[in-house]
Design a protein around this motif. Structure first.
Motif, PDB file in Angstrom:
ATOM      1  N   ALA A 181       2.264   1.715  -3.418  1.00  0.00           N
ATOM      2  CA  ALA A 181       1.217   2.154  -4.350  1.00  0.00           C
ATOM      3  C   ALA A 181       0.931   3.642  -4.196  1.00  0.00           C
ATOM      4  N   LEU A 182       0.895   4.130  -2.960  1.00  0.00           N
ATOM      5  CA  LEU A 182       0.651   5.558  -2.724  1.00  0.00           C
ATOM      6  C   LEU A 182       1.761   6.406  -3.340  1.00  0.00           C
TER       7      LEU A 182
ATOM      8  N   HIS B 234      -6.841  -4.441  -2.786  1.00  0.00           N
ATOM      9  CA  HIS B 234      -7.871  -3.403  -2.881  1.00  0.00           C
ATOM     10  C   HIS B 234      -7.412  -2.117  -2.189  1.00  0.00           C
ATOM     11  N   LEU B 235      -6.782  -2.261  -1.036  1.00  0.00           N
ATOM     12  CA  LEU B 235      -6.284  -1.083  -0.328  1.00  0.00           C
ATOM     13  C   LEU B 235      -5.188  -0.390  -1.135  1.00  0.00           C
ATOM     14  N   SER B 236      -4.318  -1.177  -1.751  1.00  0.00           N
ATOM     15  CA  SER B 236      -3.240  -0.607  -2.558  1.00  0.00           C
ATOM     16  C   SER B 236      -3.789   0.124  -3.775  1.00  0.00           C
TER      17      SER B 236
ATOM     18  N   ARG C 173     -13.084   0.445  -3.905  1.00  0.00           N
ATOM     19  CA  ARG C 173     -11.946  -0.346  -3.441  1.00  0.00           C
ATOM     20  C   ARG C 173     -11.888  -0.400  -1.921  1.00  0.00           C
TER      21      ARG C 173
ATOM     22  N   ARG D 117      -7.577  -8.026   0.455  1.00  0.00           N
ATOM     23  CA  ARG D 117      -7.605  -6.790   1.258  1.00  0.00           C
ATOM     24  C   ARG D 117      -6.422  -5.891   0.915  1.00  0.00           C
ATOM     25  N   THR D 118      -5.242  -6.485   0.809  1.00  0.00           N
ATOM     26  CA  THR D 118      -4.039  -5.709   0.493  1.00  0.00           C
ATOM     27  C   THR D 118      -4.115  -5.104  -0.899  1.00  0.00           C
TER      28      THR D 118
ATOM     29  N   LEU E 142      -5.139   3.448  -2.602  1.00  0.00           N
ATOM     30  CA  LEU E 142      -4.075   4.394  -2.270  1.00  0.00           C
ATOM     31  C   LEU E 142      -3.341   4.878  -3.515  1.00  0.00           C
TER      32      LEU E 142
ATOM     33  N   ALA F 240     -12.098  -3.719   0.246  1.00  0.00           N
ATOM     34  CA  ALA F 240     -11.064  -4.008   1.248  1.00  0.00           C
ATOM     35  C   ALA F 240     -11.687  -4.307   2.604  1.00  0.00           C
TER      36      ALA F 240
ATOM     37  N   PRO G 294       0.815  -1.224   0.000  1.00  0.00           N
ATOM     38  CA  PRO G 294       0.000   0.000   0.000  1.00  0.00           C
ATOM     39  C   PRO G 294       0.849   1.275   0.000  1.00  0.00           C
TER      40      PRO G 294
END
Length: 492
Positions: A97-98, A199-201, A294, A196-197, A204, A298, A94
């Motif tokens: 990705a940000l 979708h969160l990434s 997303r 979860r990882t 972000l 997540a 994440p």
């Protein structure tokens, strides 16, 4: 039981199963662990004014055995404390990705808001394709995605795939077996955490792109416009109207006309003050179509992962657990269903199957003998109407005659159908009684018998099962370990 307790229990089972010669854990070690665990479980239950449960007993027993092996083999302690590779991935992906999203402005003009911005349009289009794929996949859950690969799932489930050095052979075999089994058992939990990882990434990454868009706006003056070789003003207007409609409707943002779109076409002169409007439109659209969905996905994956972590689905009806539970008085009737293949079971061998059921489940053990499948018959025809996942059946076992020569088109096809159709596991019983009767007192009997057994074992491994040698005329020749039982295999 939770994930950690289940992991310890499966680890101990794998070690005990592989340690057939009692090189790692003696019989006294196992009896002492069971006795101590029983007393601790009963003591804990009395404090709660409740009955001792199998979960408490298995937890106490696994903790003691792991502690005992760690004291004797310190290298094992390193493996026992090893954690899966998802934690590192969940922390780094994440953040990466940000940062990547925030650096997206490096490939665009820092003084221009492109109405047809390729990076921003790709972010939106890619996520919409992902949602469409997830929706379609709801209707075909039985087909594997093919990603991530089994090696990756194993790494994410158990961590490093290498074993510590200087471990006893039986212990190494047990740990290898554990890694494969735990990767299969925790596949749903690993998938939920990985989802979860991811979708969160993705959320972000989109947030980083929007942040960079606004950050540049504070330091430079945007000029809004567009250019295209193949699209005209009316087509661009239609595309942007469709794309920005949700944001304009929900956030009451200022819209745009066809004339305005025509006026913003490069290289014509554009109004610099129009840049902020398009930044807000893109940011709002990305929030609605990317970030919000997303984050919701997540959260759903996080809920699934939390539920599986707290209530790990470990099947305690297997013989290994039943035998252990008997020691604390949690005995229930066990059913062994036998599916003979090209094998006529006479009365004496039927009694032998009953003795095997007793070995597996104790005095409560029962055997369900199904009609024999003739050589060459199709499994789906013979087993039509048979529920291979019947909750009343603890073990479904295929019975083969050692005298037969295994064939991929017949024996193999029968096994493949069962393994693919059953979610509870399939065992294989390999009866040697007829082979020994035919061999008689031949001088090379032992060598030929070993070769025949090895042939069948390799054949079963190829078809994702494990053969257990039995003698139905005298089951005591190959007693099934009360703590191990039959080895089950499930398709992955």
């Amino acid at each position: 039981m939770n994930e950690q307790i289940a992991r310890d229990v499966v680890l101990v089972r794998a070690i005990e199963t592989a340690d057939e010669k009692r090189e790692v854990l003696s019989e006294d070690d196992r009896m002492y662990a069971s006795r101590s665990a029983r007393e601790l479980a009963q003591w804990q239950a009395s404090g709660k004014q409740a009955e001792a449960t199998s979960d408490d007993f298995l937890q106490q027993r696994s903790e003691q055995i792991i502690k005992r092996i760690t004291e004797r083999t310190p290298a094992f302690g390193v493996f026992a404390r090893r954690r899966n590779g998802l934690k590192t991935l969940a922390r780094t992906l994440p953040i990466l990705a940000l940062l990547l999203g925030a650096g997206l402005d490096r490939i665009t003009d820092p003084h221009r808001v492109d109405l047809l911005s390729a990076p921003l349009l790709l972010i939106i289009a890619w996520n919409l394709l992902v949602y469409l794929g997830l929706f379609i996949w709801l209707f075909i859950p039985s087909h594997p995605l093919g990603w991530p690969r089994s090696s990756m799932v194993r790494y994410l489930s158990v961590g490093k795939l290498s074993l510590p050095r200087k471990l006893p052979h039986a212990l190494s075999s047990g740990l290898l077996s554990f890694m494969g089994e735990w990767a299969h058992l925790s596949a749903k939990l690993t998938s939920a955490r990985l989802s979860r990882t991811i979708h969160l990434s993705a959320a972000l990454f989109a947030i980083g792109a929007v942040i960079s868009l606004y950050a540049r706006g504070f330091l430079s003056q945007y000029e809004a416009g567009w250019e295209s070789t193949f699209l005209g003003a009316s087509q661009v207007h239609g595309l942007l109207s469709f794309l920005f409609a949700p944001a304009i409707s929900l956030f009451h943002l200022q819209g745009f006309s066809l004339a305005e779109i025509e006026a913003l076409r490069f290289p014509q002169t554009t109004a610099a003050e129009g840049g902020a409007r398009w930044v807000h439109l893109y940011a709002s659209t990305i929030f609605l179509l990317v970030v919000l969905p997303r984050v919701v996905l997540a959260l759903i994956s996080n809920w699934r992962a939390s539920r599986l972590t707290q209530h790990f689905p470990l099947d305690l009806d297997q013989p290994y657990f039943r035998k252990l539970n008997d020691s604390i008085g949690v005995a229930t009737q066990g059913m062994l269903r036998v599916l003979p293949y090209s094998f006529t079971v006479d009365e004496q061998r039927h009694k032998g199957l009953g003795q095997i059921a007793t070995m597996l489940f104790g005095e409560q053990g029962r055997v369900m003998l199904r009609p024999s499948t003739s050589y060459g018959e199709e499994a789906q025809d013979v087993l039509r109407g048979t529920d291979l996942n019947d909750a009343q059946v603890n073990i479904t076992a295929v019975l083969f005659n050692l005298t037969a020569t295994p064939e991929k088109e017949n024996h193999g096809a029968f096994l493949d159908y069962l393994v693919q159709s059953s979610t509870r596991g399939i065992a294989v019983l390999l009866d040697e009684s007829s082979y020994l009767e035919r061999a008689g007192e031949q001088a090379d009997q032992s060598a030929r018998l070993a070769e025949r057994i090895a042939l069948w074992q390799q054949f079963c491994q190829f078809h994702k099962t494990t053969a257990t040698l039995v003698n139905l005329l005298d089951p005591s020749l190959h007693p099934l370990d009360a703590g191990v039982g039959l080895k089950l295999s499930v398709a992955t």
